[in-house]
Motif scaffolding. Sequence first.
Motif, mmCIF file in Angstrom:
data_model
loop_
_atom_site.group_PDB
_atom_site.id
_atom_site.type_symbol
_atom_site.label_atom_id
_atom_site.label_comp_id
_atom_site.label_asym_id
_atom_site.label_seq_id
_atom_site.Cartn_x
_atom_site.Cartn_y
_atom_site.Cartn_z
ATOM 1 N N THR A 83 0.817 -1.222 0.000
ATOM 2 C CA THR A 83 0.000 0.000 0.000
ATOM 3 C C THR A 83 0.852 1.275 0.000
ATOM 4 O O THR A 83 0.603 2.198 -0.784
ATOM 5 C CB THR A 83 -0.948 0.005 1.220
ATOM 6 O OG1 THR A 83 -1.580 -1.272 1.288
ATOM 7 C CG2 THR A 83 -1.998 1.084 1.118
ATOM 8 N N ARG A 111 9.418 -9.327 5.231
ATOM 9 C CA ARG A 111 9.206 -9.056 6.665
ATOM 10 C C ARG A 111 10.106 -9.983 7.460
ATOM 11 O O ARG A 111 10.113 -11.199 7.223
ATOM 12 C CB ARG A 111 7.738 -9.308 7.063
ATOM 13 C CG ARG A 111 6.777 -8.363 6.390
ATOM 14 C CD ARG A 111 5.343 -8.530 6.888
ATOM 15 N NE ARG A 111 4.437 -7.749 6.045
ATOM 16 C CZ ARG A 111 3.128 -7.664 6.205
ATOM 17 N NH1 ARG A 111 2.551 -8.320 7.202
ATOM 18 N NH2 ARG A 111 2.378 -6.938 5.393
ATOM 19 N N GLU A 113 10.172 -11.952 9.997
ATOM 20 C CA GLU A 113 9.305 -12.629 10.967
ATOM 21 C C GLU A 113 9.873 -14.003 11.242
ATOM 22 O O GLU A 113 10.717 -14.499 10.497
ATOM 23 C CB GLU A 113 7.903 -12.789 10.380
ATOM 24 C CG GLU A 113 7.159 -11.489 10.241
ATOM 25 C CD GLU A 113 5.672 -11.708 9.997
ATOM 26 O OE1 GLU A 113 4.926 -11.772 10.975
ATOM 27 O OE2 GLU A 113 5.269 -11.805 8.826
HETATM 28 P P1 HAM Z 1 -1.408 -7.516 5.907
HETATM 29 O O1 HAM Z 1 -2.565 -8.034 6.695
HETATM 30 O O2 HAM Z 1 -0.194 -7.108 6.651
HETATM 31 O O3 HAM Z 1 -1.980 -6.319 5.044
HETATM 32 O O4 HAM Z 1 -0.986 -8.595 4.830
HETATM 33 C C1 HAM Z 1 -1.921 -9.127 3.916
HETATM 34 C C2 HAM Z 1 -1.735 -10.624 3.782
HETATM 35 O O5 HAM Z 1 -0.377 -10.930 3.453
HETATM 36 C C3 HAM Z 1 -1.955 -11.411 5.071
HETATM 37 O O6 HAM Z 1 -3.334 -11.647 5.285
HETATM 38 C C4 HAM Z 1 -1.209 -12.697 4.788
HETATM 39 O O7 HAM Z 1 -1.990 -13.575 4.007
HETATM 40 C C5 HAM Z 1 -0.032 -12.218 3.948
HETATM 41 N N1 HAM Z 1 1.196 -12.147 4.773
HETATM 42 C C6 HAM Z 1 1.547 -11.190 5.635
HETATM 43 N N2 HAM Z 1 2.756 -11.468 6.187
HETATM 44 C C7 HAM Z 1 3.159 -12.633 5.651
HETATM 45 C C8 HAM Z 1 4.328 -13.463 5.788
HETATM 46 N N3 HAM Z 1 5.333 -13.121 6.580
HETATM 47 N N4 HAM Z 1 4.407 -14.615 5.075
HETATM 48 C C9 HAM Z 1 3.394 -14.963 4.234
HETATM 49 N N5 HAM Z 1 2.274 -14.220 4.054
HETATM 50 C C10 HAM Z 1 2.154 -13.079 4.746
HETATM 51 C C11 HAM Z 1 -1.219 -5.580 4.176
HETATM 52 O O8 HAM Z 1 -0.119 -5.899 3.788
HETATM 53 C C12 HAM Z 1 -1.952 -4.366 3.665
HETATM 54 N N6 HAM Z 1 -1.039 -3.647 2.786
HETATM 55 C C13 HAM Z 1 -3.212 -4.775 2.929
HETATM 56 C C14 HAM Z 1 -3.945 -3.608 2.383
HETATM 57 C C15 HAM Z 1 -3.932 -3.171 1.129
HETATM 58 N N7 HAM Z 1 -4.726 -2.796 3.070
HETATM 59 C C16 HAM Z 1 -5.183 -1.871 2.261
HETATM 60 N N8 HAM Z 1 -4.697 -2.078 1.072
#
Ligand code: HAM
Length: 444
Positions: A83, A111, A113
């Motif tokens: 975003t 990330r 993590e």
């Molecule tokens: P977020 O909830 O941090 O939102 O990430 C969205 C999705 O990315 C999560 O629901 C998960 O499926 C995936 N995800 C996050 N971290 C990891 C990881 N370390 N490994 C694998 N999958 C992961 C956002 O990123 C916001 N930018 C969403 C957004 C867009 N809101 C408004 N516009």
Amino acid sequence: MAIVKMKGTYDILPDTSYKWSFMEDKIRTVCQIFNYEEIRTPIFEASELFHRTVGETSDLVKKETYDFKDRGDRFNTLRPEGTAGVVRAFIENKMYIEPINKLFYIGSMFRYERPQKGRYRQFNQFGVECFGSSDPIMDAEVISLAVTIIKAFRLKGIKVRLNTLGDDETRETYKKALVEYFTKYKDQICTDCQVRLEKNPLRILDCKVDRDTEIFKNAPKITDYLSEEAKTRFNKVLEYLDSMEINYEVDPMIVRGLDYYTHTIFEIEASVEGFGSQNVMCGGGRYDHLVENLGGPATPGIGFAFGLERLLTAIEAEHDLTTDVNTHLFVIALGDKARVKAVKLVNDLRCGGLITEMDYLNGKLKNQFKLSEKYNAKYIAILGDNELDNGVINVKTPNSTEQVTIPIDSLYQYVVNKLRGGSCGSCHASCDDCSCDCEGNKNE
Ligand code: HAM
């Protein structure tokens, strides 16, 4: 010692990459149907961008970013989410001159993590960001796009959970309620939360340490603090979702871990076995102040992102994606002269759209037949010096006695016709209807 991949990263090898292509193609088709256009932004940005969007007190910025100083002493960060970069590009490229921008992206995020199933340090997101409308109908469209993605993959056991963070007034009253409540338990919450209590009380609710304690379960719920305006707006979103017959659950405990959200926020959860806490495959929400906070003109926005590793795991849990690679034709060449002709034939056939293969190791006839099996060839053309001298080529159907000798120049047409439904080599009719007097497989 051989160098190995970094922790939390993985290779996508050919035995899996086609599944990614399948998934991404489908996503692109759905985006096209919804009229969302692709945007590609850099993988690294100025660190400040993420500090100002995602928030200083969020776990993401505090603990998980990959930061590095470049040779010009600038602070850079590998993007942890999409975003912020899209909003930066939206402002920098003055995309706001259009009243509405509906954008999507697919790409890697980073990330730091603790890696586990469904959680990586380099992972992929498909996200959408939509700018220009604060109408609740836009919230409903964005959620329906996410749901359509799920439907496109025919996934079952999916839950859409949504909540609202309300307007500024709502969040101010709610923050006060949180401070009042958690101050009573200050000694019992983790040290991070003690800092959050001072700096950003809303972020306390993302706490991964104490989330399941009674203190957290009894914490004030934002739904009890909504202003009349925020309540009306949220109900409108629900009404539009109902009208589209989208099933959802209102969950007042969702707060999302990023600072930029206002009003509607949502998550999509899949119940994939072994996923545990990684079952949230999509998260998103509205961010009506973000463009302005980053120096652009006040522009409302809303979006979401799917974690593609999680989406693919969910797809594979329900569908068998294995497909055999089917080569249309394998050309066997015996002898140097035949190889010269074969290389041209293969090239011509490929230009004509046929998936064509040959042997690159100058193997014996037996080995070339073996290779044709590996490629799952539907037909095999065999060319030796004799055939070359006579301007013909033998075409064999694997696992059958079917073999014909045809003019080399008619090979392309022969294979195309066979693939189309078994017509003879010289005309387009199927063999049963064929009334021509050609020498094709009618005479076999
Ligand atoms: P977020 O909830 O941090 O939102 O990430 C969205 C999705 O990315 C999560 O629901 C998960 O499926 C995936 N995800 C996050 N971290 C990891 C990881 N370390 N490994 C694998 N999958 C992961 C956002 O990123 C916001 N930018 C969403 C957004 C867009 N809101 C408004 N516009």
